[in-house]
Write a protein that holds these residues in place. Sequence first.
Motif, PDB file in Angstrom:
ATOM      1  N   ARG A 226       0.839  -1.214   0.000  1.00  0.00           N
ATOM      2  CA  ARG A 226       0.000   0.000   0.000  1.00  0.00           C
ATOM      3  C   ARG A 226       0.864   1.249   0.000  1.00  0.00           C
ATOM      4  N   ILE A 227       1.983   1.189   0.686  1.00  0.00           N
ATOM      5  CA  ILE A 227       2.934   2.303   0.711  1.00  0.00           C
ATOM      6  C   ILE A 227       4.277   1.736   0.255  1.00  0.00           C
ATOM      7  N   GLY A 228       4.820   2.291  -0.815  1.00  0.00           N
ATOM      8  CA  GLY A 228       6.083   1.786  -1.347  1.00  0.00           C
ATOM      9  C   GLY A 228       7.098   2.895  -1.510  1.00  0.00           C
ATOM     10  N   ARG A 229       8.331   2.476  -1.721  1.00  0.00           N
ATOM     11  CA  ARG A 229       9.428   3.416  -1.943  1.00  0.00           C
ATOM     12  C   ARG A 229       9.999   3.196  -3.338  1.00  0.00           C
ATOM     13  N   ALA A 230      10.770   4.136  -3.797  1.00  0.00           N
ATOM     14  CA  ALA A 230      11.417   4.007  -5.109  1.00  0.00           C
ATOM     15  C   ALA A 230      12.204   2.710  -5.150  1.00  0.00           C
ATOM     16  N   GLY A 231      12.028   1.957  -6.226  1.00  0.00           N
ATOM     17  CA  GLY A 231      12.719   0.690  -6.392  1.00  0.00           C
ATOM     18  C   GLY A 231      11.898  -0.513  -5.967  1.00  0.00           C
ATOM     19  N   ASP A 232      10.854  -0.310  -5.140  1.00  0.00           N
ATOM     20  CA  ASP A 232       9.977  -1.412  -4.725  1.00  0.00           C
ATOM     21  C   ASP A 232       9.146  -1.889  -5.912  1.00  0.00           C
ATOM     22  N   ILE A 233       8.736  -3.155  -5.861  1.00  0.00           N
ATOM     23  CA  ILE A 233       7.844  -3.713  -6.878  1.00  0.00           C
ATOM     24  C   ILE A 233       6.411  -3.523  -6.399  1.00  0.00           C
TER      25      ILE A 233
ATOM     26  N   SER B 227      -1.356   0.500 -25.428  1.00  0.00           N
ATOM     27  CA  SER B 227      -1.244   1.928 -25.114  1.00  0.00           C
ATOM     28  C   SER B 227      -1.721   2.239 -23.695  1.00  0.00           C
ATOM     29  N   SER B 228      -2.023   1.212 -22.913  1.00  0.00           N
ATOM     30  CA  SER B 228      -2.454   1.416 -21.525  1.00  0.00           C
ATOM     31  C   SER B 228      -1.260   1.811 -20.663  1.00  0.00           C
ATOM     32  N   TYR B 229      -1.542   2.470 -19.552  1.00  0.00           N
ATOM     33  CA  TYR B 229      -0.456   2.906 -18.680  1.00  0.00           C
ATOM     34  C   TYR B 229      -0.969   3.153 -17.265  1.00  0.00           C
ATOM     35  N   ILE B 230      -0.031   3.309 -16.345  1.00  0.00           N
ATOM     36  CA  ILE B 230      -0.329   3.599 -14.939  1.00  0.00           C
ATOM     37  C   ILE B 230       0.204   4.984 -14.621  1.00  0.00           C
ATOM     38  N   THR B 231      -0.548   5.715 -13.787  1.00  0.00           N
ATOM     39  CA  THR B 231      -0.041   6.976 -13.256  1.00  0.00           C
ATOM     40  C   THR B 231       0.028   6.881 -11.735  1.00  0.00           C
ATOM     41  N   ILE B 232       1.066   7.484 -11.177  1.00  0.00           N
ATOM     42  CA  ILE B 232       1.198   7.628  -9.731  1.00  0.00           C
ATOM     43  C   ILE B 232       1.334   9.118  -9.474  1.00  0.00           C
ATOM     44  N   ALA B 233       0.443   9.663  -8.670  1.00  0.00           N
ATOM     45  CA  ALA B 233       0.427  11.104  -8.380  1.00  0.00           C
ATOM     46  C   ALA B 233       0.315  11.910  -9.671  1.00  0.00           C
ATOM     47  N   GLY B 234      -0.414  11.374 -10.658  1.00  0.00           N
ATOM     48  CA  GLY B 234      -0.634  12.075 -11.912  1.00  0.00           C
ATOM     49  C   GLY B 234       0.499  11.958 -12.916  1.00  0.00           C
ATOM     50  N   ILE B 235       1.554  11.237 -12.568  1.00  0.00           N
ATOM     51  CA  ILE B 235       2.714  11.117 -13.444  1.00  0.00           C
ATOM     52  C   ILE B 235       2.729   9.724 -14.085  1.00  0.00           C
ATOM     53  N   PRO B 236       2.718   9.651 -15.432  1.00  0.00           N
ATOM     54  CA  PRO B 236       2.786   8.340 -16.093  1.00  0.00           C
ATOM     55  C   PRO B 236       4.145   7.681 -15.849  1.00  0.00           C
TER      56      PRO B 236
ATOM     57  N   PRO C 127       9.213   4.197  -9.625  1.00  0.00           N
ATOM     58  CA  PRO C 127      10.321   5.068 -10.044  1.00  0.00           C
ATOM     59  C   PRO C 127      10.707   6.069  -8.951  1.00  0.00           C
ATOM     60  N   GLU C 128      11.824   6.721  -9.186  1.00  0.00           N
ATOM     61  CA  GLU C 128      12.286   7.797  -8.298  1.00  0.00           C
ATOM     62  C   GLU C 128      11.474   9.054  -8.573  1.00  0.00           C
ATOM     63  N   PHE C 129      10.774   9.545  -7.595  1.00  0.00           N
ATOM     64  CA  PHE C 129      10.150  10.868  -7.679  1.00  0.00           C
ATOM     65  C   PHE C 129       9.756  11.304  -6.283  1.00  0.00           C
ATOM     66  N   ASN C 130       9.617  12.599  -6.113  1.00  0.00           N
ATOM     67  CA  ASN C 130       9.274  13.128  -4.798  1.00  0.00           C
ATOM     68  C   ASN C 130       7.775  13.160  -4.618  1.00  0.00           C
ATOM     69  N   GLY C 131       7.321  12.775  -3.452  1.00  0.00           N
ATOM     70  CA  GLY C 131       5.906  12.876  -3.146  1.00  0.00           C
ATOM     71  C   GLY C 131       5.188  11.543  -3.245  1.00  0.00           C
ATOM     72  N   ALA C 132       3.930  11.604  -2.922  1.00  0.00           N
ATOM     73  CA  ALA C 132       3.063  10.430  -2.968  1.00  0.00           C
ATOM     74  C   ALA C 132       1.751  10.850  -3.608  1.00  0.00           C
ATOM     75  N   GLY C 133       0.990   9.878  -4.037  1.00  0.00           N
ATOM     76  CA  GLY C 133      -0.285  10.218  -4.653  1.00  0.00           C
ATOM     77  C   GLY C 133      -1.057   8.987  -5.047  1.00  0.00           C
ATOM     78  N   LEU C 134      -2.199   9.227  -5.645  1.00  0.00           N
ATOM     79  CA  LEU C 134      -3.095   8.145  -6.046  1.00  0.00           C
ATOM     80  C   LEU C 134      -2.564   7.416  -7.278  1.00  0.00           C
ATOM     81  N   VAL C 135      -2.910   6.140  -7.354  1.00  0.00           N
ATOM     82  CA  VAL C 135      -2.536   5.298  -8.482  1.00  0.00           C
ATOM     83  C   VAL C 135      -3.774   5.074  -9.342  1.00  0.00           C
ATOM     84  N   TYR C 136      -3.619   5.194 -10.653  1.00  0.00           N
ATOM     85  CA  TYR C 136      -4.694   4.930 -11.620  1.00  0.00           C
ATOM     86  C   TYR C 136      -4.151   4.026 -12.722  1.00  0.00           C
TER      87      TYR C 136
END
Length: 115
Positions: free
Chosen positions: A46-53, A67-76, A95-104
């Motif tokens: 439910r809560i992961g860090r960069a590099g986690d599966i 052409s499907s994709y996943i976004t985390i915090a609005g970022i593909p 991936p490496e990025f700052n912050g957390a957010g919803l997954v779609y």
Amino acid sequence: MSRYRSPLRRLFSFFFNPPLFPALTLALVCAACAEDTPVMASLEPRIGRAGDILSVKGTNFGDEQGSSYITIAGIPLTASSYLAWHDQEIRVKIPEFNGAGLVYVHRGRGKSNPL
């Protein structure tokens, strides 16, 4: 005096009869939406860090990513993040990025519920 109605007009009036037309339209639209719209049931972890599966489980993801994709915090996610894509499970490397957010999950015109 009888009024003649052509067969085409009778057919048209049957399918586009005011009480029938909205129901027919709604049924066709809902059937199309149901096919494309992915539904997420769970994320692990439910809560992961960069590099986690991250394992996303649900339905209607499609057997191939295409052409499907996943976004985390609005970022593909980038192409290298995807490890496996199946109709009921997707595995990605966070991936490496700052912050957390919803997954779609995005598929065709459909967008999943957020988790």
